[in-house]
Design an enzyme around this catalytic site. Structure first.
Site, mmCIF file in Angstrom:
data_model
loop_
_atom_site.group_PDB
_atom_site.id
_atom_site.type_symbol
_atom_site.label_atom_id
_atom_site.label_comp_id
_atom_site.label_asym_id
_atom_site.label_seq_id
_atom_site.Cartn_x
_atom_site.Cartn_y
_atom_site.Cartn_z
ATOM 1 N N GLY A 212 -38.087 71.236 48.555
ATOM 2 C CA GLY A 212 -36.838 70.611 48.124
ATOM 3 C C GLY A 212 -35.872 70.288 49.249
ATOM 4 N N THR B 114 -41.105 66.708 43.266
ATOM 5 C CA THR B 114 -41.511 68.113 43.368
ATOM 6 C C THR B 114 -41.983 68.353 44.792
ATOM 7 O OG1 THR B 114 -43.205 69.731 42.754
ATOM 8 C CG2 THR B 114 -43.773 67.426 42.416
ATOM 9 N N GLY B 115 -41.725 69.549 45.299
ATOM 10 C CA GLY B 115 -42.184 69.856 46.650
ATOM 11 C C GLY B 115 -41.144 70.634 47.414
ATOM 12 N N THR C 283 -42.451 72.763 39.680
ATOM 13 C CA THR C 283 -41.355 72.040 39.039
ATOM 14 C C THR C 283 -41.914 71.020 38.055
ATOM 15 O OG1 THR C 283 -39.891 72.318 40.902
ATOM 16 C CG2 THR C 283 -39.572 70.324 39.607
ATOM 17 N N GLY D 246 -32.215 73.692 45.224
ATOM 18 C CA GLY D 246 -33.129 72.699 45.800
ATOM 19 C C GLY D 246 -32.737 71.279 45.450
ATOM 20 N N ASP D 247 -33.724 70.402 45.522
ATOM 21 C CA ASP D 247 -33.475 68.973 45.305
ATOM 22 C C ASP D 247 -33.423 68.596 43.827
ATOM 23 O OD1 ASP D 247 -36.251 69.720 45.215
ATOM 24 O OD2 ASP D 247 -36.756 67.582 45.134
ATOM 25 N N ARG E 27 -29.515 79.772 46.633
ATOM 26 C CA ARG E 27 -30.195 78.547 47.097
ATOM 27 C C ARG E 27 -30.405 77.543 45.948
ATOM 28 N NH1 ARG E 27 -35.098 75.584 45.766
ATOM 29 N NH2 ARG E 27 -35.743 74.497 47.643
HETATM 30 N N1 ASP Z 1 -38.584 70.988 44.602
HETATM 31 C C1 ASP Z 1 -38.356 72.277 44.005
HETATM 32 C C2 ASP Z 1 -37.277 73.000 44.772
HETATM 33 O O1 ASP Z 1 -37.239 72.871 45.976
HETATM 34 C C3 ASP Z 1 -39.567 73.147 43.986
HETATM 35 C C4 ASP Z 1 -40.777 72.556 43.291
HETATM 36 O O2 ASP Z 1 -41.014 71.356 43.337
HETATM 37 O O3 ASP Z 1 -41.523 73.336 42.672
HETATM 38 O O4 ASP Z 1 -36.517 73.717 44.164
#
Ligand code: ASP
Length: 314
Positions: A233, A230-231, A179, A209-210, A207
């Site tokens: 989510g 990022t991470g 991300t 994410g965050d 789905r």
């Molecule tokens: N946080 C993002 C998600 O969960 C994924 C990412 O950080 O690459 O969609």
């Protein structure tokens, strides 16, 4: 005595995860670093000319969306059905106006579509078909799905399907995320945050994410902080990461760095992995992460551009 904060600051990220020097080729590393440097330069040009934090974070994220190495725009990961469904959000700390899109499939730069949601509609978050229809009305560049496709991301989906066929766990939370995001404080003291992503490889069932959720993966409030995460989510959603950092600063008097570290520790407490970048209303700027690496960069009115990948740098 504390030195005055820099006149402006910009921090960017290109995702966190299990990056290791041993497994990253020199060519790939150089390409990531060049992409991060180009994003910093795009934002810096705006902030140094007294432009707005909002313009700077959008410009930096557009560069990272167009770079095929990061999981946003071109180079986004694939869903289980082999599609690219993109999420993005932007927030203006001065007014707390915000715009976001989830599951869009045709807009070249989803971050600009998120900004259009903020500016042109009374809403904050538009999703899927409706957001794609809105995109046509904005006149923003639309692309064929082939624009987003890279062989590396396609192979990642194939590998995940092969693992699933062997009965192995499909989602590994310590995967390399990609991300992208940017946060800035401009010369007028205003904050802004922007985040853009393809989400997770193999995601299903629409789905989200965050990243496009205001207060989770994206947040900006001139009273406290701007953050982009990022991470994993789902875990950032569960801890309300962005808003929680702002609340700690306003109500506990934490510094932005202390608040960011506390929320990353809380994330770890529920088995979450990842990182975030911040700029504070106090002019501080930095990052916090619990993974072996995070693609990241920082530039301020008083500090030359710095780009880093591994946890022992910068
Ligand atoms: N946080 C993002 C998600 O969960 C994924 C990412 O950080 O690459 O969609």
């Amino acid at each position: 005595m504390n030195s005055p904060p820099p006149r402006w600051s910009l921090v960017i990220h290109g995702g966190s995860g299990r990056m290791a020097r041993a497994t990253m080729s020199a060519a790939a590393e150089a390409d990531y670093r060049a992409g991060l440097a180009a994003a910093l330069a795009a934002g810096e040009a705006i902030l140094a000319a007294d432009g707005s934090a909002l313009d700077a974070v959008e410009a930096a994220v557009v560069v990272l969306e167009d770079h095929p190495g990061f999981n946003a725009g071109r180079g986004a990961v694939f869903t289980a059905e082999g599609r690219n469904e993109l999420d993005a959000a932007i927030m203006d700390g001065a007014t707390r106006a915000a715009g976001a899109v989830a599951g869009v499939t045709r807009t070249r730069n989803p971050i600009s579509l998120a900004r259009a949601v903020m500016v042109q509609t009374p809403h904050v978050l538009l999703a899927r078909e409706g957001a794609d229809i809105f995109a046509l009305e904005t006149g923003l560049p639309q692309v064929d799905s082939g624009w987003f496709r890279t062989e590396e991301r396609w192979q990642a989906l194939a590998a995940m399907k092969a693992a699933a066929a062997r009965g192995e766990s499909v989602f590994d939370k310590t995967l390399k995320y990609g991300t992208v995001g940017a946060v800035a404080r401009d010369a007028a003291g205003h904050l802004a945050a922007a985040t853009s992503t393809g989400g997770l490889t193999g995601k299903r069932w629409g789905r989200i994410g965050d990243s496009p959720l205001i207060g989770a993966g994206t947040f900006a409030d001139d009273r406290s902080v701007a953050i982009s995460a990022t991470g994993s989510g789902e875990d950032f959603i569960r801890v309300g990461a962005g808003h929680e950092i702002g609340a700690r600063i306003r109500m506990l008097g934490d510094t932005p760095k202390a608040a960011a570290d506390a929320v990353i520790a809380e994330l770890r407490g529920i088995d979450g992995d990842g990182g975030l970048i911040f700029v504070g209303a106090d002019g501080s700027a930095g990052w916090a992460f619990n993974t072996p690496g995070m693609f990241r960069g920082c530039v301020t009115a008083s500090q030359k551009p710095l780009v880093a990948i591994f946890d022992d740098e910068g």
